[in-house]
Write an enzyme that holds these catalytic residues in place. Structure first.
Site, mmCIF file in Angstrom:
data_model
loop_
_atom_site.group_PDB
_atom_site.id
_atom_site.type_symbol
_atom_site.label_atom_id
_atom_site.label_comp_id
_atom_site.label_asym_id
_atom_site.label_seq_id
_atom_site.Cartn_x
_atom_site.Cartn_y
_atom_site.Cartn_z
ATOM 1 N N GLY A 233 7.515 9.042 34.094
ATOM 2 C CA GLY A 233 8.700 9.232 33.272
ATOM 3 C C GLY A 233 9.387 8.033 32.664
ATOM 4 O O GLY A 233 10.392 8.215 31.971
ATOM 5 N N GLY B 298 8.399 5.931 30.273
ATOM 6 C CA GLY B 298 7.969 5.554 28.928
ATOM 7 C C GLY B 298 8.992 5.873 27.851
ATOM 8 O O GLY B 298 9.817 6.781 27.989
ATOM 9 N N CYS C 63 8.550 9.433 26.599
ATOM 10 C CA CYS C 63 8.325 10.409 27.667
ATOM 11 C C CYS C 63 9.648 11.071 28.034
ATOM 12 O O CYS C 63 10.666 10.387 28.181
ATOM 13 C CB CYS C 63 7.727 9.729 28.895
ATOM 14 S SG CYS C 63 7.398 10.854 30.275
#
EC number: 1.7.1.7
Length: 347
Positions: free
Chosen positions: A181, A183, A186
């Site tokens: 998570g 990114g 993301c």
């Protein structure tokens, strides 16, 4: 239900404490690492930064460009075997040795991986990549790939805790990819409530991996060269970058002209854009867990990678690390509430 009370940290929560140094110049810092991998026994030497296996980052063109800097590329899994055959013909040994062949965990993925790896003995890295590395299926798949490719370097992920790092290494992975998570495109943490602050994940997973002779990739969460250095300082053996390398000529994203300006589309691999392109849309039982953004076109990636590596070299001089492998031993993080003075905006 239980609640863990221990504080977990991301890159924005810390800075390096400077230390006395004998280095006179950034040019004295050696960023090359040499690894011998646990299961394959393979040796590799290079700069342990990796372009992410996203189809608007991890392209063949990116692989050729970054190989000039000794940097790796995890090539995305949506190229065909025929595409790979053309690439293998045109790429030199140094490029092929710095490429990861990405794959999912289906039967078709396994057969495709066999076909691609058969194209050249110089392809030595396999990156098994699924969003949720806590699946028993992934462990079984790693075992299967290790049995099929005993002399190849296998990376698997993504996970964020030491217990699963250990399980994947014991199953046959040489390297474990760490990050859920963090990114830039993301949205898993928002859609699912699942995740782990990236710096703490790296610190804890590196400790687990190194105890078994394995390695980790810190995947995601870096927004600037200082974050890359913090990932290495926290114990990451490799650092994977997506958003920091997106938008460049070599990234392979779709170019869009809007109001006279050129942009490149960049999206997460669990986004609606990715699923529309590769899976015929978002399946009825799931939600998209990524976003799509337009980035100003950034030209060649060479200047950006030089800036990133230059920043890491500078970090090393501030803490007295003559080589990248010394950085984690020389690292003391201090917790902070601010990173920089933003009176004139962010750089």
């Amino acid at each position: 239900m239980r609640i863990e009370q221990e504080l977990k940290l991301g890159f924005k929560d810390v800075l390096f404490r400077p230390k006395r140094s004998t280095l006179k110049s950034r040019s004295q810092v050696n960023l090359t690492r040499e690894f011998t991998f646990k299961h394959s026994g393979r040796q590799w030497s290079g700069v342990p930064v990796i372009a992410a296996n996203m189809d608007s980052v991890g392209s063949f063109a990116m692989a050729k460009a970054l190989a000039e800097h000794g940097v790796m590329t995890a090539v995305h899994k949506h190229y065909t075997v025929a595409d790979w055959a053309e690439f293998v013909k045109s790429a030199d040994k140094a490029t092929l040795n710095n490429v990861m062949v990405s794959t999912g965990t289906s039967e078709a993925d396994f057969q495709k991986t066999k076909d691609v790896m058969a194209l050249s003995d110089e392809l030595i890295f396999i990156c098994i990549d699924i969003a949720n590395g806590y699946s028993e299926h992934l462990v079984e798949y790693v075992q299967r790939v290790r049995a099929a490719f005993p002399d190849k370097v296998i990376s698997a992920g993504n996970v964020v805790t030491g217990d699963m790092v250990e399980e994947l290494i014991l199953a046959g992975a040489d390297i474990v990819k760490v990050g859920i998570g963090p990114g830039s495109v993301c949205t898993t943490r928002v859609k699912t409530g699942v995740g782990y602050p990236q710096l703490s994940a790296i610190i804890e997973c590196a400790d687990a991996a190194h105890g078994l002779g394995g390695r980790i990739i810190g995947d995601g969460g870096c927004t600037c060269p200082g974050d890359v250095a913090k990932a290495f300082g926290g114990g990451a053996d490799f650092v994977m970058l997506g958003g920091m390398l997106a938008g460049h000529e070599e990234a392979g994203g779709e170019l869009i002209v809007k109001d006279g300006e050129t942009f490149m589309k960049f999206y997460g691999m669990s986004s609606k854009s990715a699923m529309d392109k590769h899976s015929g849309g978002v399946a009825g039982y799931r939600a998209a867990e990524g976003k799509t953004v337009l980035l100003p076109y950034r030209g060649s990636v060479h200047g950006t990678i030089q800036d990133i590596l230059g920043g890491v070299r500078s970090t090393c001089t501030y803490v007295g690390a003559a080589e990248l492998r010394e950085l984690t031993k020389r690292t003391t993080f201090i917790r902070v509430q601010e990173q920089e003075n933003n009176v004139y905006g962010r750089e």
